[in-house]
Design an enzyme around this catalytic site. Structure first.
Site, PDB file in Angstrom:
ATOM      1  N   HIS A 193       0.844  -1.201   0.000  1.00  0.00           N
ATOM      2  CA  HIS A 193       0.000   0.000   0.000  1.00  0.00           C
ATOM      3  C   HIS A 193       0.877   1.248   0.000  1.00  0.00           C
ATOM      4  O   HIS A 193       1.833   1.327   0.749  1.00  0.00           O
ATOM      5  CB  HIS A 193      -0.873   0.041   1.261  1.00  0.00           C
TER       6      HIS A 193
ATOM      7  N   PRO B 296      -2.047  -0.046  19.536  1.00  0.00           N
ATOM      8  CA  PRO B 296      -1.972  -0.566  18.178  1.00  0.00           C
ATOM      9  C   PRO B 296      -2.207   0.466  17.077  1.00  0.00           C
ATOM     10  O   PRO B 296      -1.948   0.186  15.907  1.00  0.00           O
ATOM     11  CB  PRO B 296      -3.066  -1.636  18.137  1.00  0.00           C
TER      12      PRO B 296
ATOM     13  N   TYR C  10       4.584   6.688   9.577  1.00  0.00           N
ATOM     14  CA  TYR C  10       3.798   5.488   9.287  1.00  0.00           C
ATOM     15  C   TYR C  10       4.617   4.449   8.516  1.00  0.00           C
ATOM     16  O   TYR C  10       4.581   3.255   8.849  1.00  0.00           O
ATOM     17  CB  TYR C  10       2.535   5.865   8.491  1.00  0.00           C
TER      18      TYR C  10
END
Ligand code: FAD
Ligand code: DHB
Length: 391
Positions: A76, A296, A384
């Site tokens: 992704h 998480p 990220y």
């Protein structure tokens, strides 16, 4: 009498941290034994994380365990943030100079690593009992355990404490040595695995009045979805229809449909942040969840475990090659820089039970900023996909 055994590095725990450490050491010609208290099947079926940072993917490929991940993993190059019913895409490729993430289940990574260890003649001992660690303040640390009723004592040069948050290694460090930092959040995540083609090609993180929701996936046929819930939420109070209804409500956006399917698994995860400092004492080195856990939201737990093991393997290899221990001495400091950065990157999307209308407005402004400013989007994207930090 225990049977005496010997290895260079004794490793407690066959999760991602222990297996990566063992295999990296093997690739440097260093012998290790991994002791794990669960069965191989249990460890290989334990559903947990699913997002691999670019650096984790690159390392697994370098280690020769990336074949299946490259075939089956989903790459992704962005995620969606959704609030006020509108979606905003964070374009990783554009914002990070081409980096992305790979969706590939943690238990598949564990399978690939275990297969590789065993194919290389590595020793991964499952279903051991009564594991304890000793003498790591001296030069000959020991791991004691029982297997099939027989007691063993494994003498080693170093111990890798890779036994997760509830393991025995961290609590074996003498009192007063470690400082523990902790924050327990007043909510949990209800997570499901569903046999439903993911309704979006990329992950969707949603901030909603009723709480956070996340759409993720494992394969092109299996969705993984999460709902913010109470920390002590009773799963039995969440029949399948109620879960889908809540997901529809929180994830709703114009022109977008959530695909339903049979729910294969559901469970509630409590959320906390925890860091133990330093991550080493004498010849015992903690790696992964045994030293720290992160909520998480940022999808970082597995990636941090892999980063620790890489740093530890390099330090051990340097010690065996040169006799120097400066990298070993600096292990904790090197790891903790990344660990605290990742703690910082804990997210904006949850609703806190005690928040007031001001907090909510401020949180929405933050989301507005992160999705409209290139600088802020870039910061989110680089965190990220994984920080480029020494490892
Ligand atoms: P672990 O994977 O916990 O491995 C430790 C191993 O040690 C285990 O196999 C355990 O059985 C073994 N062990 C424990 N005690 C002993 C003992 N006394 N003797 C011998 N062996 C022992 N992270 C994300 O990034 N995204 C997610 O969505 C996500 N979801 C999660 C869901 C759950 C329910 C949990 C618990 C964690 C989740 N995490 C997630 C975190 C991520 O899975 C962990 O950070 C990761 O597993 C850390 O790897 P590890 O090897 O350090 O520890
Ligand atoms: C998943 C879990 C996360 O915590 C996250 O932030 C993204 C994805 C997952 O399990 O797929």
């Amino acid at each position: 009498m225990p049977i005496s055994l010997r290895t260079q590095v004794g490793i407690v725990g066959a999760g991602p941290a222990g297996l990566v450490l063992s295999h990296l050491l093997h690739l440097q010609g260093i012998d290790s034994v991994v002791v794990e208290n669960r069965s191989r099947q249990y460890v290989e079926e334990r559903v947990r994380a699913g997002v691999l940072e670019q650096g984790t993917v690159d390392l697994l490929v370098e280690m020769g365990v990336g074949e299946r991940m490259k075939r089956e993993g989903l790459i992704h190059y962005g995620v969606e943030l959704r609030f006020h019913g509108h979606s905003h895409r964070i374009d990783f490729k554009d914002l990070t100079g081409g980096k992305g993430i790979t969706i590939y289940s943690q238990h598949e990574v564990v399978k690939d690593l275990t297969d590789a260890r065993i194919a290389a003649g590595g020793q991964v001992l499952f279903e051991v009992e009564g594991v304890s660690v000793h003498d790591f303040e001296g030069a000959k640390p020991k791991i004691r355990y029982r297997k099939d009723g027989q007691a063993y004592e494994l003498t080693c040069d170093f111990i890798g404490g890779c036994d997760g948050f509830h393991g025995v290694c961290r609590p074996s460090v003498p009192e007063g040595v470690l400082t523990e930092y902790e924050r327990v959040y007043p909510f949990g995540w209800l997570g499901i695995l569903a046999e439903a083609p993911p309704s979006s090609e990329e992950l969707i993180y949603t901030y909603h009045d009723r709480g956070f929701a996340l759409l993720s996936m494992r394969t092109e046929q299996i969705s993984r979805l999460y709902l913010q819930c109470k920390p002590d939420e009773e799963v039995s109070l969440w029949p399948d229809e109620k879960i889908w209804q809540e997901l529809h409500t929180r994830l709703a956006a114009e022109g977008w449909e959530l695909t339903e399917g049979p729910i294969l698994q559901k469970g509630v995860t409590r959320m906390s942040s925890f860091v133990a400092e330093p991550m080493q004492h004498g010849r015992l080195f903690l790696a992964g969840d045994s030293a720290h856990i992160v909520p998480p939201t940022g999808a970082k737990g597995l990636n941090l475990a892999v980063a620790d093991s890489r740093i530890l393997a390099r330090a051990l290899a340097d010690f065996y090659a040169t006799g120097r221990h400066d990298l070993l001495d600096g292990y904790s400091q090197t790891c903790l820089r990344r660990v605290w950065n990742v703690q910082r990157f804990s997210w904006l999307l949850h609703r806190f039970p005690d928040e007031n209308p001001f907090d909510r407005r401020r949180q929405l402004a933050e989301l507005d900023y992160v999705t409209s400013s290139r600088a802020a989007s870039q910061s989110l994207a680089e965190n990220y996909v994984g920080l480029a930090m020494e490892w």
